[in-house]
Scaffold this motif. Sequence first.
Motif, PDB file in Angstrom:
ATOM      1  N   LYS A  18       5.104  -3.886   2.647  1.00 46.72           N
ATOM      2  CA  LYS A  18       3.737  -3.730   2.346  1.00 46.72           C
ATOM      3  C   LYS A  18       3.329  -5.064   1.381  1.00 46.72           C
ATOM      4  O   LYS A  18       1.867  -5.383   1.464  1.00 46.72           O
ATOM      5  CB  LYS A  18       3.136  -2.715   1.247  1.00 46.72           C
ATOM      6  CG  LYS A  18       3.311  -1.276   2.107  1.00 46.72           C
ATOM      7  CD  LYS A  18       2.778  -0.142   1.099  1.00 46.72           C
ATOM      8  CE  LYS A  18       2.906   1.110   2.018  1.00 46.72           C
ATOM      9  NZ  LYS A  18       2.346   2.089   1.414  1.00 46.72           N
ATOM     10  N   TYR A  50       1.404   4.961  -8.680  1.00 43.28           N
ATOM     11  CA  TYR A  50       1.476   3.780  -7.788  1.00 43.28           C
ATOM     12  C   TYR A  50       0.082   3.282  -8.157  1.00 43.28           C
ATOM     13  O   TYR A  50      -0.782   3.430  -8.666  1.00 43.28           O
ATOM     14  CB  TYR A  50       1.272   4.565  -6.194  1.00 43.28           C
ATOM     15  CG  TYR A  50       2.761   5.026  -6.147  1.00 43.28           C
ATOM     16  CD1 TYR A  50       3.375   4.279  -4.813  1.00 43.28           C
ATOM     17  CD2 TYR A  50       3.299   6.049  -6.591  1.00 43.28           C
ATOM     18  CE1 TYR A  50       4.599   4.519  -4.511  1.00 43.28           C
ATOM     19  CE2 TYR A  50       4.902   6.398  -6.210  1.00 43.28           C
ATOM     20  CZ  TYR A  50       5.199   5.583  -5.077  1.00 43.28           C
ATOM     21  OH  TYR A  50       6.471   5.658  -4.726  1.00 43.28           O
ATOM     22  N   ARG A  51       0.046   2.007  -7.470  1.00 47.22           N
ATOM     23  CA  ARG A  51      -0.990   1.020  -7.503  1.00 47.22           C
ATOM     24  C   ARG A  51      -1.268   0.658  -5.979  1.00 47.22           C
ATOM     25  O   ARG A  51      -0.502   0.239  -5.160  1.00 47.22           O
ATOM     26  CB  ARG A  51      -0.616  -0.224  -8.366  1.00 47.22           C
ATOM     27  CG  ARG A  51      -0.525   0.192  -9.750  1.00 47.22           C
ATOM     28  CD  ARG A  51      -1.631   0.466 -10.433  1.00 47.22           C
ATOM     29  NE  ARG A  51      -1.682   0.382 -12.018  1.00 47.22           N
ATOM     30  CZ  ARG A  51      -1.139   1.238 -12.728  1.00 47.22           C
ATOM     31  NH1 ARG A  51      -0.525   2.478 -12.378  1.00 47.22           N
ATOM     32  NH2 ARG A  51      -1.017   1.059 -13.867  1.00 47.22           N
ATOM     33  N   ASP A  52      -2.742   0.477  -5.809  1.00 48.55           N
ATOM     34  CA  ASP A  52      -3.395  -0.233  -4.685  1.00 48.55           C
ATOM     35  C   ASP A  52      -3.669  -1.784  -5.017  1.00 48.55           C
ATOM     36  O   ASP A  52      -3.883  -1.996  -6.138  1.00 48.55           O
ATOM     37  CB  ASP A  52      -4.535   0.325  -4.133  1.00 48.55           C
ATOM     38  CG  ASP A  52      -4.255   1.752  -3.949  1.00 48.55           C
ATOM     39  OD1 ASP A  52      -3.194   2.270  -3.434  1.00 48.55           O
ATOM     40  OD2 ASP A  52      -5.489   2.544  -3.703  1.00 48.55           O
ATOM     41  N   THR A  72      -7.861  -3.375   1.460  1.00 46.83           N
ATOM     42  CA  THR A  72      -6.822  -2.876   0.336  1.00 46.83           C
ATOM     43  C   THR A  72      -5.412  -2.407   1.041  1.00 46.83           C
ATOM     44  O   THR A  72      -5.281  -1.841   1.908  1.00 46.83           O
ATOM     45  CB  THR A  72      -7.426  -1.348  -0.150  1.00 46.83           C
ATOM     46  OG1 THR A  72      -8.750  -1.549  -0.430  1.00 46.83           O
ATOM     47  CG2 THR A  72      -6.548  -0.722  -1.186  1.00 46.83           C
ATOM     48  N   VAL A  73      -4.370  -2.608   0.121  1.00 47.22           N
ATOM     49  CA  VAL A  73      -2.975  -2.251   0.576  1.00 47.22           C
ATOM     50  C   VAL A  73      -2.816  -1.112  -0.438  1.00 47.22           C
ATOM     51  O   VAL A  73      -2.582  -1.275  -1.749  1.00 47.22           O
ATOM     52  CB  VAL A  73      -1.752  -3.284   0.185  1.00 47.22           C
ATOM     53  CG1 VAL A  73      -0.505  -3.110   0.648  1.00 47.22           C
ATOM     54  CG2 VAL A  73      -2.422  -4.823   0.923  1.00 47.22           C
ATOM     55  N   HIS A  74      -2.738   0.247   0.191  1.00 45.10           N
ATOM     56  CA  HIS A  74      -2.410   1.358  -0.566  1.00 45.10           C
ATOM     57  C   HIS A  74      -0.966   1.469  -0.847  1.00 45.10           C
ATOM     58  O   HIS A  74      -0.057   1.378  -0.334  1.00 45.10           O
ATOM     59  CB  HIS A  74      -2.975   2.401   0.361  1.00 45.10           C
ATOM     60  CG  HIS A  74      -4.518   2.449   0.537  1.00 45.10           C
ATOM     61  ND1 HIS A  74      -5.139   2.712  -0.329  1.00 45.10           N
ATOM     62  CD2 HIS A  74      -5.113   2.093   1.677  1.00 45.10           C
ATOM     63  CE1 HIS A  74      -6.455   2.666   0.097  1.00 45.10           C
ATOM     64  NE2 HIS A  74      -6.609   2.263   1.215  1.00 45.10           N
ATOM     65  N   ASP A  75      -0.790   2.063  -1.999  1.00 41.10           N
ATOM     66  CA  ASP A  75       0.588   2.459  -2.762  1.00 41.10           C
ATOM     67  C   ASP A  75       1.418   1.139  -2.343  1.00 41.10           C
ATOM     68  O   ASP A  75       2.802   1.543  -2.289  1.00 41.10           O
ATOM     69  CB  ASP A  75       0.802   3.550  -2.044  1.00 41.10           C
ATOM     70  CG  ASP A  75       0.077   5.103  -2.340  1.00 41.10           C
ATOM     71  OD1 ASP A  75      -0.771   5.088  -3.318  1.00 41.10           O
ATOM     72  OD2 ASP A  75       0.352   5.823  -1.509  1.00 41.10           O
ATOM     73  N   ALA A  76       1.134   0.062  -2.565  1.00 39.80           N
ATOM     74  CA  ALA A  76       1.915  -1.165  -2.544  1.00 39.80           C
ATOM     75  C   ALA A  76       2.904  -1.382  -3.680  1.00 39.80           C
ATOM     76  O   ALA A  76       4.128  -2.015  -3.524  1.00 39.80           O
ATOM     77  CB  ALA A  76       1.330  -2.500  -2.431  1.00 39.80           C
ATOM     78  N   GLU A 123      -6.019  -4.954  -3.994  1.00 41.28           N
ATOM     79  CA  GLU A 123      -7.141  -5.577  -3.399  1.00 41.28           C
ATOM     80  C   GLU A 123      -6.953  -7.111  -2.908  1.00 41.28           C
ATOM     81  O   GLU A 123      -6.492  -7.828  -3.586  1.00 41.28           O
ATOM     82  CB  GLU A 123      -8.400  -5.431  -3.961  1.00 41.28           C
ATOM     83  CG  GLU A 123      -8.988  -4.085  -4.496  1.00 41.28           C
ATOM     84  CD  GLU A 123      -9.547  -3.353  -3.363  1.00 41.28           C
ATOM     85  OE1 GLU A 123     -10.125  -3.870  -2.411  1.00 41.28           O
ATOM     86  OE2 GLU A 123      -9.285  -2.164  -3.444  1.00 41.28           O
ATOM     87  N   ALA A 162      -3.512   4.166  -7.925  1.00 36.04           N
ATOM     88  CA  ALA A 162      -3.568   5.139  -6.559  1.00 36.04           C
ATOM     89  C   ALA A 162      -3.426   6.574  -7.039  1.00 36.04           C
ATOM     90  O   ALA A 162      -3.282   7.089  -8.254  1.00 36.04           O
ATOM     91  CB  ALA A 162      -2.572   4.773  -5.883  1.00 36.04           C
TER      92      ALA A 162
END
Length: 62
Positions: free
Chosen positions: A55, A18-20, A27-31, A22, A4
């Motif tokens: 999340k 941070y990582r998203d 997409t779950v952003h900044d999870a 898939e 991210a």
Amino acid sequence: MLRASRTPACPYKGDATYRDIETDTGTVHDAIWVYEHPHDAVAAIEGHMAFYPDKVELTVED
């Protein structure tokens, strides 16, 4: 996982990345966040990931 755009700094641990995630539904952003290069005092956290509980739901199966 996708990297991210956020990379906040913590004065105690260093810069977080941070990582998203898939998923099949989007997409779950900044999870997830990880300290890839933490400060020496907390070197043991290097490479470990942390998840926001609102999340991500983790299930472990044998």
